[in-house]
Design a protein around this motif. Structure first.
Motif, PDB file in Angstrom:
ATOM      1  N   THR A 199       0.827  -1.222   0.000  1.00 54.70           N
ATOM      2  CA  THR A 199       0.000   0.000   0.000  1.00 54.70           C
ATOM      3  C   THR A 199       0.856   1.266   0.000  1.00 54.70           C
ATOM      4  O   THR A 199       0.335   2.373  -0.065  1.00 54.70           O
ATOM      5  N   GLU A 245      -3.146  -5.118   3.523  1.00 56.14           N
ATOM      6  CA  GLU A 245      -1.844  -5.066   2.858  1.00 56.14           C
ATOM      7  C   GLU A 245      -1.773  -6.205   1.850  1.00 56.14           C
ATOM      8  O   GLU A 245      -2.758  -6.908   1.658  1.00 56.14           O
ATOM      9  N   LYS A 269      -1.674  -3.615  -4.379  1.00 52.62           N
ATOM     10  CA  LYS A 269      -1.806  -4.453  -3.183  1.00 52.62           C
ATOM     11  C   LYS A 269      -2.399  -5.819  -3.548  1.00 52.62           C
ATOM     12  O   LYS A 269      -1.895  -6.869  -3.108  1.00 52.62           O
TER      13      LYS A 269
END
Lengths: 533, 253
Positions: A308, A385, A418
């Motif tokens: 991210t 994440e 991501k």
């Protein structure tokens, strides 16, 4: 008779003192954990959970939500959260608290760390019995939530938590490393990004990216700064390179194999590209993502759990928005030596349970640890994440599949970089590896990173990098991390407790002398009696 | 006998107090007089400033603040904010024993040899060794409020500085005056982040928890800030991808 009584007294004292000495020297611990018949619903349990987040507010919220939901299911269990942002800080705090008997109940950890924790007696609870318990185990009949069964935990990840034939942790999240590539710069240099990146490709392109304009700026970005390749984790870098080449690092017996010619060769290559300015590390220059997002790096190699922070549209960034460059980010596996046999590290947090005198408290802790494997927690946390869930139950769920399918819909929950990073790991689970875990493996990992950092720093400082340099580097690194004191024997031995305290030495010496005197006294008495006869 | 003992103890105590008072006076006398003449082989600040990154540097400087002694791979290290008459030097993770760390009190003069380095914009000295020298200097804060928006600010990097009459701004839509950690993902004890503005520009300042932890006055003062407060501040002009002062004192006006 009086003398005899004194001797008996001395012997008894010796017998009493011995266990005390052993206790002082780090072997004292809680009794082995025995599972209770059940969780007492009338008793209140207060447990402490030490967790790690990636300085990510969403992850903090998910931990808090998980605790709130769990406490609703188990009103008699109160969970107190303490958050860390650094694995090493957790590790150091646990070590400190082992000696005072104040460890948390549940803790985010790495298997390497557990290898050290478990050198204390019964400090960490082996989870085998708990996992397989039909009532309170994974998917157990008395568990008040939809828990995964043992078979639904990805086997590779559960195996990573096995030490000395026992499961000492539950995997919580998994990630790997990825190479985040600035596609625009690669193409501007006249190349196409290959299916699998190789080290040769990275080095060749990185050197080309150093071409400068007459005004001293770099041709590829028109700026004063360009570090084409930056690796975040230098320990992972060397470990992965050695694995990809089939070279030694350590083995399952805890032997240290890293100081070999392949390592030297790799360090020499790293030195050559450091010298030109084509390569640097996080410790030397800063976060790869910051340079990458500023258009000052082409290959940023970092964890998928840092996805991210990567790319023009990254939802998180440490640099000012007017410094962010516009480009397309492509997520690739880390560079390989043999693209047909790729290897990448498996990393990510696991959860261990610490032993306590109250077996009910441990059971309460286990239930909370198990709760962290539910789909609700797994899917929510992995989506923060480039992590992936550690259970097939979560991975195969419609909710998670939908999440993956919506890649690019926005630059937050569905941020494409991501989700690409998560997909990369899912597709490469069978290509991941972990390094052997033993008491001392954390030191070896740190040493691996230090070999790269020192080589790079020495190169930048104009030192001569040759065989003599590496000989000295190897010796210094072995000494600093006490690797010359490790070996197969350490697998079965306990922690390196350091030299025995001077007080203990004096006391033991005195006791030894007392024994000599006692024996001498009996010999003299025996001789006298014999003479008298 | 008892009386004699009392007299002896009193005499000893008085002597100790006298020695202590003398020591304090000596510090005060030397407190604001940095040596401007450098020793042999020692760089001036200008020479240090001009030195290339990754080159070896030798400087003489005075401790202004210190943070967090800890053991890195079994070697004791600590980070120091230091300054001489002309500029500041950030000594990152300088090896020192716990005893040495205790001796390195604010004002202490040291000679440092290490390598000039830059990490995310912060120029620092790493892999350093040091010796304690005679001398004592505690820098007065330099007001850089008007320089905050200027390119010249970087020339004061790492110095002990002050900011006057700035306004506390909200961290986000919630109206919070500060965050634990940069995005409020932390908890009490973590670094504090807060925003302050001057001349229409807003800046993020930090209370670095390793330097000034949750039990310090500055940490508590920032926890007590409200949006709209006017504040004077002191701290060190640290850099992380841009200016990121480490604040050590906050006064609400």
């Amino acid at each position: 008779m009086k003398k005899f009584a004194r001797i008996v007294s001395a012997v008894l004292s010796f017998a009493l003192v011995l266990p005390m000495l052993a206790g002082c020297h780090g072997k004292k611990g809680t009794s082995e954990y025995v599972m209770p018949a059940g969780l007492d619903p009338n008793k209140t349990y207060e447990i402490v959970f030490w967790a790690k987040n990636d300085t990510n507010i969403t992850q903090t919220k998910i931990y808090n939500q998980a605790i709130e939901d769990f406490e609703k299911l188990y009103p008699n269990i109160k969970v107190n959260l303490r958050l860390y942002t650094d694995y090493n800080k957790i590790y150091n705090d646990v070590i400190t608290n082992i000696s005072t008997g104040t460890t948390p109940n549940v803790c985010i950890t790495y298997p390497d760390h557990i290898a050290t924790y478990k050198t204390g007696n019964n400090v960490v609870v082996p989870l085998d019995t708990l996992i397989d318990d039909p009532s309170y185990g994974l998917g157990g009949s008395e568990v008040l939530f939809d828990s995964p069964t043992r078979d639904e935990v990805i086997p590779e990840y559960l195996n990573e938590c096995v030490l000395d034939d026992h499961v000492y942790a539950l995997p919580y999240m998994r990630s790997t490393e990825a190479c985040y590539v600035n596609k625009d710069y690669v193409e501007a240099l006249g190349y196409e990004i290959p299916e699998t990146l190789t080290w040769d490709f990275i080095w060749e392109l990185s050197e080309k990216a150093l071409a400068k304009n007459p005004d001293g700026t770099y041709v590829v970005n028109g700026k004063d700064v360009m570090i084409p390749c930056i690796y975040k984790s230098s320990d992972n870098m060397l470990i992965s390179m050695l694995k990809q080449q089939g070279a030694g690092y350590s083995d399952n017996d805890g032997n240290i194999l890293i100081f070999n010619d392949t390592t030297k060769q790799d360090l020499m290559t790293i030195s050559e590209h450091t010298k030109t300015g084509a390569f640097s590390t996080f410790k030397i220059s800063g976060y790869p993502g910051n340079f990458f997002n500023a258009g000052e790096c082409i290959f940023a190699i970092d964890s998928t759990a840092g996805a991210t922070w990567m790319g023009t549209n990254a939802p998180l960034s440490d640099i000012h928005e007017n410094q962010i460059a516009q480009f397309t980010t492509v997520v690739k596996t880390i560079p390989q030596f043999d693209p047909d046999n790729p290897y990448m590290i498996s990393q990510g947090p696991s959860i261990c349970v610490f032993n306590k005198p109250d077996s009910g408290e441990v059971l309460a802790s286990w239930l909370f640890a198990q709760y962290m494997l539910t789909n609700e927690v797994q899917i929510a946390y992995s989506s923060t994440e480039g992590y992936v869930p550690v259970t097939s139950k979560a991975r195969n769920s419609a909710e998670y599949q939908e999440y993956l399918s919506r890649s690019g819909e926005d630059n937050n929950l569905y941020y494409s970089v991501k989700i690409d990073a998560a997909k990369l790991l899912i597709e490469n689970t069978s290509n991941t590896f972990v390094t052997p875990v033993f008491n001392g493996s954390t030191s070896l990992r740190n040493a691996a990173g230090q070999l790269i950092e020192n080589t790079a720093k020495s190169t930048r400082r104009g030192q001569t990098i040759d065989d003599a340099y590496f000989e000295s580097l190897y010796d210094d690194t072995k000494a600093l991390y006490r690797l010359d004191q490790l070996g197969s024997a350490d697998l079965n031995s306990k922690a390196d407790l350091g030299p025995m305290p001077a007080g203990s030495i004096i006391l033991l010496s005195t006791l030894g002398i007392a024994w000599v005197v006692i024996v001498a006294y009996f010999i003299v008495q025996f001789a006298k009696k014999k003479r008298a006869v | 006998m008892k009386r004699t003992a009392k007299i002896v103890v009193s005499v000893i105590l008085m002597a100790a107090m006298a020695v202590s008072a003398f020591g304090c006076k000596k510090t005060e006398e030397n407190g604001n007089t940095p040596d401007t003449k450098k020793g042999e082989g020692v760089m001036t600040y200008a020479e240090y400033s001009a030195a290339a990154l990754d080159s070896e540097v030798t400087i003489e400087t005075y401790i202004q603040a210190k943070q967090g002694w800890w053991e890195n791979d079994g070697v004791g290290v600590a980070t120091f904010y230091t300054q001489d008459a002309d500029g500041a030097y950030f000594l990152y993770n300088m090896p020192c024993t716990s005893d040495e760390y205790d001796k390195l009190s604010v004002g202490t003069k040291i000679k440092v040899t290490g390598f000039k380095s830059e990490w995310s914009g912060e120029v620092e000295i790493i892999d350093a060794t040091f010796v304690i020298e005679d001398g004592n200097y505690v820098a007065a804060p330099l007001d850089v409020t008007d320089k905050l928006a200027s390119d010249d600010l970087i020339n004061y990097q790492n110095m002990f500085v002050s900011f006057k009459g700035m306004t506390v701004e909200a961290m986000d839509d919630t109206g919070a005056a500060f965050f634990y950690s940069w995005d409020n993902s932390g908890s009490q004890g973590d670094d504090l982040y807060f925003k302050v503005s001057s001349n229409g520009q807003t800046y993020t300042f930090t209370v670095e928890s390793y330097l000034t932890g949750s039990d310090t006055a500055v940490y508590k003062a920032v926890e007590g800030l409200s949006v709209g407060d006017t504040v004077d501040m002191e701290g060190f002009l640290y850099w992380y991808e841009g200016v990121n002062p480490h604040i050590t004192n906050v006064t609400v006006k």
